[in-house]
Write a protein that holds these residues in place. Structure first.
Motif, PDB file in Angstrom:
ATOM      1  N   TYR A  50      11.255  -2.757  18.701  1.00 14.75           N
ATOM      2  CA  TYR A  50      10.329  -3.890  18.738  1.00 14.75           C
ATOM      3  C   TYR A  50       9.633  -3.862  20.093  1.00 14.75           C
ATOM      4  O   TYR A  50      10.288  -3.720  21.132  1.00 14.75           O
ATOM      5  N   LEU A  51       8.313  -3.992  20.070  1.00 20.72           N
ATOM      6  CA  LEU A  51       7.582  -3.823  21.327  1.00 20.72           C
ATOM      7  C   LEU A  51       6.474  -4.843  21.468  1.00 20.72           C
ATOM      8  O   LEU A  51       6.022  -5.452  20.505  1.00 20.72           O
ATOM      9  N   PHE A  52       6.083  -5.038  22.721  1.00 17.75           N
ATOM     10  CA  PHE A  52       4.956  -5.900  23.019  1.00 17.75           C
ATOM     11  C   PHE A  52       3.719  -5.035  23.245  1.00 17.75           C
ATOM     12  O   PHE A  52       3.776  -4.013  23.935  1.00 17.75           O
ATOM     13  N   VAL A  53       2.609  -5.485  22.667  1.00 12.99           N
ATOM     14  CA  VAL A  53       1.329  -4.792  22.789  1.00 12.99           C
ATOM     15  C   VAL A  53       0.364  -5.662  23.570  1.00 12.99           C
ATOM     16  O   VAL A  53       0.175  -6.843  23.248  1.00 12.99           O
ATOM     17  N   SER A  54      -0.212  -5.087  24.611  1.00 11.15           N
ATOM     18  CA  SER A  54      -1.178  -5.809  25.429  1.00 11.15           C
ATOM     19  C   SER A  54      -2.495  -5.950  24.672  1.00 11.15           C
ATOM     20  O   SER A  54      -3.134  -4.955  24.341  1.00 11.15           O
ATOM     21  N   LYS A  55      -2.908  -7.181  24.394  1.00 12.33           N
ATOM     22  CA  LYS A  55      -4.143  -7.411  23.655  1.00 12.33           C
ATOM     23  C   LYS A  55      -5.379  -7.331  24.550  1.00 12.33           C
ATOM     24  O   LYS A  55      -6.492  -7.140  24.062  1.00 12.33           O
ATOM     25  N   PHE A  56      -5.189  -7.495  25.864  1.00 12.67           N
ATOM     26  CA  PHE A  56      -6.343  -7.513  26.761  1.00 12.67           C
ATOM     27  C   PHE A  56      -6.638  -6.136  27.353  1.00 12.67           C
ATOM     28  O   PHE A  56      -7.642  -5.961  28.053  1.00 12.67           O
ATOM     29  N   ALA A  57      -5.791  -5.142  27.086  1.00 16.49           N
ATOM     30  CA  ALA A  57      -5.948  -3.827  27.718  1.00 16.49           C
ATOM     31  C   ALA A  57      -7.301  -3.198  27.406  1.00 16.49           C
ATOM     32  O   ALA A  57      -7.909  -2.552  28.273  1.00 16.49           O
ATOM     33  N   TYR A  58      -7.769  -3.341  26.177  1.00 16.60           N
ATOM     34  CA  TYR A  58      -9.028  -2.717  25.764  1.00 16.60           C
ATOM     35  C   TYR A  58     -10.100  -3.747  25.399  1.00 16.60           C
ATOM     36  O   TYR A  58     -11.121  -3.398  24.804  1.00 16.60           O
ATOM     37  N   GLY A  59      -9.868  -5.011  25.739  1.00 21.28           N
ATOM     38  CA  GLY A  59     -10.805  -6.040  25.330  1.00 21.28           C
ATOM     39  C   GLY A  59     -10.481  -6.526  23.926  1.00 21.28           C
ATOM     40  O   GLY A  59      -9.444  -6.193  23.350  1.00 21.28           O
ATOM     41  N   TYR A  60     -11.399  -7.304  23.355  1.00 19.72           N
ATOM     42  CA  TYR A  60     -11.114  -7.993  22.097  1.00 19.72           C
ATOM     43  C   TYR A  60     -12.171  -7.674  21.041  1.00 19.72           C
ATOM     44  O   TYR A  60     -13.366  -7.598  21.330  1.00 19.72           O
ATOM     45  N   SER A  61     -11.696  -7.484  19.822  1.00 22.40           N
ATOM     46  CA  SER A  61     -12.581  -7.326  18.673  1.00 22.40           C
ATOM     47  C   SER A  61     -12.135  -8.321  17.603  1.00 22.40           C
ATOM     48  O   SER A  61     -11.185  -9.096  17.811  1.00 22.40           O
ATOM     49  N   ARG A  62     -12.766  -8.273  16.450  1.00 21.41           N
ATOM     50  CA  ARG A  62     -12.372  -9.190  15.370  1.00 21.41           C
ATOM     51  C   ARG A  62     -10.901  -8.997  15.005  1.00 21.41           C
ATOM     52  O   ARG A  62     -10.233  -9.932  14.563  1.00 21.41           O
ATOM     53  N   TYR A  63     -10.380  -7.772  15.220  1.00 25.59           N
ATOM     54  CA  TYR A  63      -8.992  -7.495  14.839  1.00 25.59           C
ATOM     55  C   TYR A  63      -7.992  -8.033  15.858  1.00 25.59           C
ATOM     56  O   TYR A  63      -6.789  -7.950  15.648  1.00 25.59           O
ATOM     57  N   SER A  64      -8.506  -8.589  16.955  1.00 25.45           N
ATOM     58  CA  SER A  64      -7.638  -9.292  17.884  1.00 25.45           C
ATOM     59  C   SER A  64      -7.303 -10.692  17.374  1.00 25.45           C
ATOM     60  O   SER A  64      -6.349 -11.316  17.838  1.00 25.45           O
ATOM     61  N   LEU A  65      -8.084 -11.167  16.433  1.00 28.46           N
ATOM     62  CA  LEU A  65      -7.935 -12.518  15.914  1.00 28.46           C
ATOM     63  C   LEU A  65      -6.976 -12.551  14.734  1.00 28.46           C
ATOM     64  O   LEU A  65      -6.805 -11.541  14.039  1.00 28.46           O
TER      65      LEU A  65
END
Length: 244
Positions: A50-65
């Motif tokens: 189980y791991l944590f993924v940084s959502k801000f590392a590459y910026g945000y797209s619709r798939y961040s939502l």
């Protein structure tokens, strides 16, 4: 008395709403948990991690939502991944399934596998044999050939080579188009990745984030939601391990 009970209920509801909003905010903008269901990233990631993924590392797209809501196009605060990053993305074939692979090719790169050796822009990467990795397939235990691979920028990671002449050990040259990535699993003979038509090149807009740390890991004899099983099933040596 009735007013006091009503007020207490309303405070509880507000607290729950705030908690949900905060959790959604953290999950959308900061870190999202994922678990590993397959062995395509062995030996780096194992089934049950189980791991944590940084959502801000590459910026945000619709798939961040949540649910991939199409509220905007492209990426906001977007940045290009570095070669060697382990990234989570939406499978281009359906834009719904979460995949995790290593970024190997950046826009404009030429990628090819020859004789099981990765070539980037016509140059073979360095491979150093490290012996064997304790693996299993359909209940059969065996030693899988283990290698350290060094990418052009000097980053290193471990890979498995289960077969000397597997289906993906000799490929055509893939030229990565603008706005896309070429990704591969570290378990090179047991990974559906950009070498397969089912996956292909990954659009930058499909990126979800960069895998950062393993926060929990079980070996199949335990469950994250069943703490009484943990003593027999936790891989304690993998807890809080940084992913590279």
């Amino acid at each position: 008395m009735a007013e006091r009970k009503s007020g207490g209920l309303w405070e509880t509801v507000k607290t729950l709403v705030y908690a949900v909003l905060i959790a959604l905010g953290v999950r959308t903008l900061a870190y999202e948990p994922f678990n590993i269901p397959s062995g395509s990233m062995k030996p780096t990631l194992l089934v049950g991690d189980y791991l944590f993924v940084s959502k801000f590392a590459y910026g945000y797209s619709r798939y961040s939502l949540p649910f991939g809501l199409p509220l905007f196009e492209g990426r906001i605060l977007g940045s290009l991944p570095e070669r060697g990053d382990v990234a989570v993305f939406k499978l281009p074939a359906d834009n719904q399934t979460d995949y995790i692979k290593r970024v190997i090719g950046l826009p404009g790169d030429r990628i090819q596998v020859r004789g099981g050796v990765l070539h980037i822009n016509d140059q073979p990467v360095e491979l150093a044999a490290l012996g064997g990795f304790d693996d299993d397939m359909e209940g059969r235990r065996f030693k899988a050939p283990l290698f350290e691979e060094t990418l052009p920028e000097g980053r290193t990671h471990l890979v498995l080579d289960l077969q000397s002449n597997g289906a993906f050990d000799n490929t055509k040259v893939y030229t990565v188009p603008a706005g896309h990535l070429f990704v591969m699993g570290d378990n090179r003979d047991n990974s559906l990745d950009s070498r397969a038509d089912h996956v292909g090149f990954v659009p930058l807009d499909n990126l979800i984030g960069r895998a950062e740390i393993i926060f929990f890991s079980v070996n199949g004899q335990a469950s994250l939601l069943e703490p009484w099983t943990w003593p027999w099933g936790i891989r304690f040596d993998r807890l809080l391990t940084l992913i590279h």
